[in-house]
Write a protein that holds these residues in place. Structure first.
Motif, PDB file in Angstrom:
ATOM      1  N   THR A  41      16.756 -24.292  15.736  1.00  0.00           N
ATOM      2  CA  THR A  41      17.505 -23.316  16.522  1.00  0.00           C
ATOM      3  C   THR A  41      17.638 -23.818  17.952  1.00  0.00           C
TER       4      THR A  41
ATOM      5  N   THR B 187      14.653 -34.700  10.297  1.00  0.00           N
ATOM      6  CA  THR B 187      14.179 -33.322  10.216  1.00  0.00           C
ATOM      7  C   THR B 187      12.735 -33.193  10.694  1.00  0.00           C
TER       8      THR B 187
ATOM      9  N   GLN C 292      15.083 -26.273  20.116  1.00  0.00           N
ATOM     10  CA  GLN C 292      15.495 -27.488  20.835  1.00  0.00           C
ATOM     11  C   GLN C 292      14.969 -27.444  22.272  1.00  0.00           C
TER      12      GLN C 292
ATOM     13  N   GLU D   1      18.860 -39.113  13.898  1.00  0.00           N
ATOM     14  CA  GLU D   1      18.594 -37.784  13.371  1.00  0.00           C
ATOM     15  C   GLU D   1      17.455 -37.817  12.361  1.00  0.00           C
TER      16      GLU D   1
ATOM     17  N   GLU E  86      24.658 -32.236  16.415  1.00  0.00           N
ATOM     18  CA  GLU E  86      23.727 -33.284  16.840  1.00  0.00           C
ATOM     19  C   GLU E  86      24.040 -33.840  18.231  1.00  0.00           C
TER      20      GLU E  86
ATOM     21  N   THR F 111      29.784 -30.377  14.674  1.00  0.00           N
ATOM     22  CA  THR F 111      28.424 -30.575  14.183  1.00  0.00           C
ATOM     23  C   THR F 111      27.519 -30.651  15.415  1.00  0.00           C
TER      24      THR F 111
ATOM     25  N   ASN G 112      16.885 -33.201  15.769  1.00  0.00           N
ATOM     26  CA  ASN G 112      16.952 -32.454  14.512  1.00  0.00           C
ATOM     27  C   ASN G 112      18.005 -31.369  14.654  1.00  0.00           C
ATOM     28  N   ARG G 113      19.154 -31.570  14.023  1.00  0.00           N
ATOM     29  CA  ARG G 113      20.263 -30.630  14.158  1.00  0.00           C
ATOM     30  C   ARG G 113      19.956 -29.260  13.565  1.00  0.00           C
ATOM     31  N   TYR G 114      18.917 -29.158  12.748  1.00  0.00           N
ATOM     32  CA  TYR G 114      18.635 -27.911  12.033  1.00  0.00           C
ATOM     33  C   TYR G 114      17.723 -26.957  12.797  1.00  0.00           C
TER      34      TYR G 114
END
Length: 257
Positions: free
Chosen positions: A137, A48, A141, A46, A219, A217, A133-135
């Motif tokens: 939208t 950002t 993605q 992961e 990810e 979560t 990057n889990r953050y």
């Protein structure tokens, strides 16, 4: 043209198991045309900022887990990097307006090597690892995958490695069946993927049944949106395999054309 794939990597112990899923992955690697290189997004890397591996020799094997069988910590997967494909990834990301940086030292985590070892046990195909990057939208993605679609024309296999239902707190160690909430979520997901309903998929956390239980979560979920984005041209999704372990840990594989 190579497809893009989403492959659930399950638990690290999958590397030692012999079951229907491991047999399926082994056969899948034999049935696919041999790729020039593999581009793999792992839920266990992961960042950002979008990171792209620029390893020039063999990757180290990362044991990013604890408490499993001793044999797991002896496994090596010494795949090589591929400078040409890394450069092409940087080029297409830059053209798409996606900020990107390279990483020259990180090895392959279990989200990568467990899957790759089942598909290509000889470690004879170059690999380029990428972070998630889990953050971002859901649409962002998808756009990450979309940017890589042209690589498929160059005989590059794009893989997203994660899990559609992945909630370690809800694992049922005594279960002999499948929890209904896990099946409900995956059934909803199947319908939206097969109909290429991106509006619903980008809002899965609000629309899908049992979304918070299935995806506590994001990810492990976002690699499927990335793999889907890489198949944007034809917009064809096929479920190749689905099973469950421990009541609700999904083992699924999707192919995108």
């Amino acid at each position: 043209m190579m497809p893009s794939l989403f492959i659930a990597h399950g638990a690290p112990s999958l590397a030692l198991e012999e079951n229907a899923y491991t047999e399926f992955l082994q056969k899948l690697g034999q049935d696919l045309p041999k790729p020039k290189a593999i581009v793999l997004f792992s839920a266990h890397w992961e960042s950002t900022t979008q990171l792209v591996s620029a390893v020039t020799g063999s990757y180290d094997t990362i044991y990013d887990f604890g408490g499993f069988q001793p044999e797991l910590y002896q496994i090596k997967y010494p795949a090589q990097g591929h400078a040409e494909t890394t450069a092409e990834i940087i080029k297409v990301f830059t053209e798409a307006g996606i900020s990107v940086q390279t990483d020259e030292v990180r090895g392959l985590d279990h989200g990568a090597w467990v899957v790759l070892r089942l598909l290509y046990p000889e470690a004879d195909i170059p690999v380029i690892a990428l972070s998630v990057n889990r953050y971002l939208t859901g649409e962002q993605q998808y756009q990450v995958g979309q940017a890589l679609a042209s690589l498929r024309e160059q005989n590059v296999l794009v893989i997203g490695s994660g899990g559609t239902v992945h909630n370690l707190r809800r694992l049922n160690w005594e279960s002999q069946g499948v929890d209904s909430w896990a099946m409900e979520f995956d059934s909803w997901l199947q319908d939206k993927l097969e109909h290429w309903d991106t509006d619903a998929l980008f809002a899965y956390d609000k629309l899908a049944p049992s979304a918070q239980a299935a995806v506590p979560t994001p990810e492990h979920f976002v690699p499927i949106l990335i793999a889907m984005g890489a198949g944007d041209e034809k917009k064809q999704a096929s479920l190749l395999f689905r099973a469950y372990q421990l009541g609700n840990l999904s083992l699924s594989c999707w192919r995108f054309e």
